[in-house]
Write a protein that holds these residues in place. Sequence first.
Motif, short mmCIF file in Angstrom:
data_model
loop_
_atom_site.label_atom_id
_atom_site.label_comp_id
_atom_site.label_asym_id
_atom_site.label_seq_id
_atom_site.Cartn_x
_atom_site.Cartn_y
_atom_site.Cartn_z
N TRP A 175 0.82 -1.22 0.00
CA TRP A 175 0.00 0.00 0.00
C TRP A 175 0.86 1.27 0.00
O TRP A 175 0.40 2.32 -0.47
CB TRP A 175 -0.90 0.03 1.23
CG TRP A 175 -2.07 -0.91 1.17
CD1 TRP A 175 -2.31 -1.87 0.25
CD2 TRP A 175 -3.16 -0.96 2.10
NE1 TRP A 175 -3.47 -2.54 0.54
CE2 TRP A 175 -4.02 -2.00 1.66
CE3 TRP A 175 -3.48 -0.25 3.25
CZ2 TRP A 175 -5.19 -2.33 2.35
CZ3 TRP A 175 -4.64 -0.57 3.93
CH2 TRP A 175 -5.49 -1.60 3.48
N ARG A 178 1.18 3.01 -3.24
CA ARG A 178 -0.01 3.61 -3.85
C ARG A 178 -0.11 5.10 -3.52
O ARG A 178 0.47 5.58 -2.55
CB ARG A 178 -1.27 2.92 -3.35
CG ARG A 178 -1.38 1.44 -3.61
CD ARG A 178 -2.75 0.98 -3.16
NE ARG A 178 -2.93 -0.47 -3.20
CZ ARG A 178 -4.06 -1.08 -2.90
NH1 ARG A 178 -5.12 -0.36 -2.52
NH2 ARG A 178 -4.16 -2.39 -2.96
N ARG A 252 -1.26 7.20 3.68
CA ARG A 252 -1.87 7.44 2.38
C ARG A 252 -3.35 7.80 2.59
O ARG A 252 -4.01 7.24 3.47
CB ARG A 252 -1.76 6.21 1.48
CG ARG A 252 -0.34 5.89 1.02
CD ARG A 252 0.16 6.94 0.04
NE ARG A 252 1.51 6.66 -0.44
CZ ARG A 252 2.62 7.22 0.06
NH1 ARG A 252 2.52 8.08 1.06
NH2 ARG A 252 3.80 6.92 -0.44
#
Length: 289
Positions: A175, A178, A252
Motif C-alpha cells: 500500500w 499507492r 496514504r
Amino acid sequence: MNPARMVEIRHLRCLVAIVDAGTLTDAAIELGVSQAAVSRTLAALESALGVRLLRRTTRVVAPTATGTRVLVHARRLLADLDGLVTDVTTGHDRLRLGYAWSAVGRHTVPLQRQWPSRREQTELVLVRHNSVTGGLAEGSCDAAIMRSTPDPRRFDGTIVGLERRYCAVASDDPWARRRSVVLADYAGRTLGIDRRTGTTTLDLWPGAARPAEVIDIVDVDDWLGLIGAGRAVGMTTEATVAQYPRPGVTYRPVRDGPPVPVYVAWWRDDPHPATPQIVDILTELYRQP
C-alpha cells in the motif's frame, strides 16, 4: 458514624490512581507512597463504604460494578476540587486544552503562536490525556479537542473543522507504493485501533468487507509500533499524519473515508472565559487550505 464523614480525599485519589495505573504497585509509584500504604488506603475506603470496589487478580485490578459507580463520582469530585484550587490560586490566567492523540495536527503550532495576540493575559497549556474526552471528564483540562460528539448532558461543544482520513502502513507494505486506498482495501487485513479514543470503528465497513482481524491498542506510540512492524494497518486522521511522522510508517489518503469532525468541548456548567478565543482561532485555521 456516617460513611460520608469517613471518606477522605486521599481515599478517592488512591482509588482513581489504582484504576488508572492498573496495579497497586504502579499506583504507589504514581502517588509517591508505598504499596502497603495504597493497600491500606483502599481497604479504609472499602470499609467506610461497606462495599468491595476492586476485583484483584495476580495480573489485573478492575473495578466492580459498584466500584465503577464510585469511580465516576470520585473523578468528578477530584476534578471539582482541582478546579477549585486552580481557580483560587491562579484565577483564569491559564487555559488547559486537552487532547487524546494528536492535538490539532498541523494547526497545533500556529495555534500556539497566535494565542498570545488573542489572549495575552491567559497562558495556553496543551495537555495530552488518553481518554475519549481528552481529559475533560477527568478534570485534567478546561477545554478539549475531541473527534467524537461531546456528551450533551455534561458538555457543550462546537465543530471547528473537518479532517480527512488516512491509512497508516509499514513503509515496505504494498500500500505504501499507492497514492491512496479505499475502505474496501481493508478487507482481509489486520487492523490496529484504539477503541477508547480513536476515530476508527468497524462501523465504517459493511459486515462482509470488514478487516479480518482487529488488534486493540491504547496509545498512539503502541499503534505506530504495531504498524511499523508490519503486524497491522491503521486508519487515522490527517492530524496524526502531521503530528507523528515516523520512520518505517507511511500514510496514504483513504479516498472514500468520511471526514472526521473536530470539536472543541467544555463543561456546560463551567466554561473557561478564554474558550471562545480557542474556538475562533481553530475555526480560522481549519478554513485555511
